[in-house]
Design a protein around this motif. Structure first.
Motif, PDB file in Angstrom:
ATOM      1  N   ALA A 133       0.824  -1.212   0.000  1.00 23.21           N
ATOM      2  CA  ALA A 133       0.000   0.000   0.000  1.00 23.21           C
ATOM      3  C   ALA A 133       0.860   1.264   0.000  1.00 23.21           C
ATOM      4  O   ALA A 133       0.328   2.377   0.007  1.00 23.21           O
ATOM      5  N   GLY A 134       2.175   1.106   0.011  1.00 25.22           N
ATOM      6  CA  GLY A 134       3.074   2.258   0.000  1.00 25.22           C
ATOM      7  C   GLY A 134       3.457   2.770   1.374  1.00 25.22           C
ATOM      8  O   GLY A 134       4.179   3.753   1.499  1.00 25.22           O
ATOM      9  N   VAL A 135       2.974   2.109   2.420  1.00 26.51           N
ATOM     10  CA  VAL A 135       3.311   2.508   3.787  1.00 26.51           C
ATOM     11  C   VAL A 135       4.732   2.043   4.083  1.00 26.51           C
ATOM     12  O   VAL A 135       5.122   0.933   3.737  1.00 26.51           O
ATOM     13  N   ARG A 136       5.504   2.915   4.719  1.00 26.32           N
ATOM     14  CA  ARG A 136       6.883   2.588   5.088  1.00 26.32           C
ATOM     15  C   ARG A 136       7.063   2.838   6.574  1.00 26.32           C
ATOM     16  O   ARG A 136       6.538   3.797   7.122  1.00 26.32           O
ATOM     17  N   ILE A 137       7.831   1.949   7.210  1.00 24.74           N
ATOM     18  CA  ILE A 137       8.139   2.080   8.633  1.00 24.74           C
ATOM     19  C   ILE A 137       9.651   2.104   8.778  1.00 24.74           C
ATOM     20  O   ILE A 137      10.337   1.205   8.312  1.00 24.74           O
ATOM     21  N   ARG A 138      10.172   3.174   9.398  1.00 28.26           N
ATOM     22  CA  ARG A 138      11.597   3.235   9.735  1.00 28.26           C
ATOM     23  C   ARG A 138      11.687   2.923  11.209  1.00 28.26           C
ATOM     24  O   ARG A 138      11.124   3.604  12.051  1.00 28.26           O
ATOM     25  N   LEU A 139      12.359   1.828  11.538  1.00 29.31           N
ATOM     26  CA  LEU A 139      12.368   1.296  12.888  1.00 29.31           C
ATOM     27  C   LEU A 139      13.795   1.226  13.423  1.00 29.31           C
ATOM     28  O   LEU A 139      14.679   0.678  12.777  1.00 29.31           O
ATOM     29  N   ASP A 140      14.030   1.822  14.601  1.00 32.43           N
ATOM     30  CA  ASP A 140      15.294   1.664  15.323  1.00 32.43           C
ATOM     31  C   ASP A 140      15.074   0.545  16.334  1.00 32.43           C
ATOM     32  O   ASP A 140      14.075   0.546  17.056  1.00 32.43           O
ATOM     33  N   THR A 141      15.993  -0.414  16.385  1.00 33.27           N
ATOM     34  CA  THR A 141      15.795  -1.580  17.236  1.00 33.27           C
ATOM     35  C   THR A 141      16.930  -1.765  18.231  1.00 33.27           C
ATOM     36  O   THR A 141      18.054  -1.328  18.002  1.00 33.27           O
ATOM     37  N   SER A 142      16.597  -2.420  19.324  1.00 35.84           N
ATOM     38  CA  SER A 142      17.610  -2.916  20.260  1.00 35.84           C
ATOM     39  C   SER A 142      17.223  -4.354  20.565  1.00 35.84           C
ATOM     40  O   SER A 142      16.044  -4.697  20.625  1.00 35.84           O
ATOM     41  N   SER A 143      18.232  -5.195  20.723  1.00 36.42           N
ATOM     42  CA  SER A 143      17.950  -6.615  20.889  1.00 36.42           C
ATOM     43  C   SER A 143      18.868  -7.225  21.932  1.00 36.42           C
ATOM     44  O   SER A 143      19.934  -6.694  22.237  1.00 36.42           O
ATOM     45  N   SER A 144      18.415  -8.361  22.449  1.00 35.70           N
ATOM     46  CA  SER A 144      19.240  -9.144  23.358  1.00 35.70           C
ATOM     47  C   SER A 144      19.090 -10.608  22.970  1.00 35.70           C
ATOM     48  O   SER A 144      18.060 -11.027  22.461  1.00 35.70           O
ATOM     49  N   GLY A 145      20.137 -11.360  23.184  1.00 34.55           N
ATOM     50  CA  GLY A 145      20.137 -12.775  22.821  1.00 34.55           C
ATOM     51  C   GLY A 145      21.375 -13.091  22.015  1.00 34.55           C
ATOM     52  O   GLY A 145      22.406 -12.452  22.159  1.00 34.55           O
TER      53      GLY A 145
END
Length: 161
Positions: A133-145
């Protein structure tokens, strides 16, 4: 004969280190690339927060929940997805901006991204997701594992009623 075997093992280890370096090199600049891409996205139309888990053995599975804030309303959603060429387990939290969203129903659907990440203990990253649909998400992530991925990733977002 022993010297040849030792040289062969060193060569195998060197190849593994080169492969790992090739995978990790683009990741070092991932947050910077995401920020550069952000400037070309325009004005954000919403904000998201997500919490999800990823379990990978070659082909991976991702699941979790999130919140979208759009036009002064909060919408809860669930996440299901997967990845290719990944191994490990990670708990991931993310927050970011949503672009090109004019109707909340356009937020729902399948998103795709090609990215990579390395998590050894804790890690940070960034990803840009796109849907048809043309929607964009810019996501900053932090992770553990502990996880290593250099893959195509897909994520389906379903709004909770």
């Amino acid at each position: 004969m022993l010297k040849q075997t030792k040289g062969f093992n060193s060569m195998r280890i060197s190849r593994r280190l080169v492969a790992l370096a090739m995978i990790m090199a683009p990741l070092a600049g991932a947050p910077t690339l995401a920020r550069a891409a952000e400037s070309s996205l325009g004005t954000p139309s919403g904000h998201v927060t997500m919490k999800f888990k990823s379990l990978d053995i070659g082909v991976g599975h991702t699941w979790g929940t999130g919140k979208l804030v759009f036009q002064n309303h909060t919408y809860r959603f669930k996440i299901e997805g997967g990845s290719l060429a990944a191994v490990g387990y990670a708990n991931i939290t993310g927050q970011g901006e949503v672009y090109n969203l004019t109707r909340v129903k356009d937020f729902e659907g399948s998103y795709a991204a090609v990215n990579g990440d390395v998590t050894a203990g804790t890690g940070v990253g960034a990803v840009l997701l796109n849907n048809p649909a043309g929607v964009r998400i810019r996501l900053d992530t932090s992770s553990s594992g502990g996880r290593l991925a250099a893959a195509a990733q897909g994520m389906k977002i379903t709004l909770r009623k």
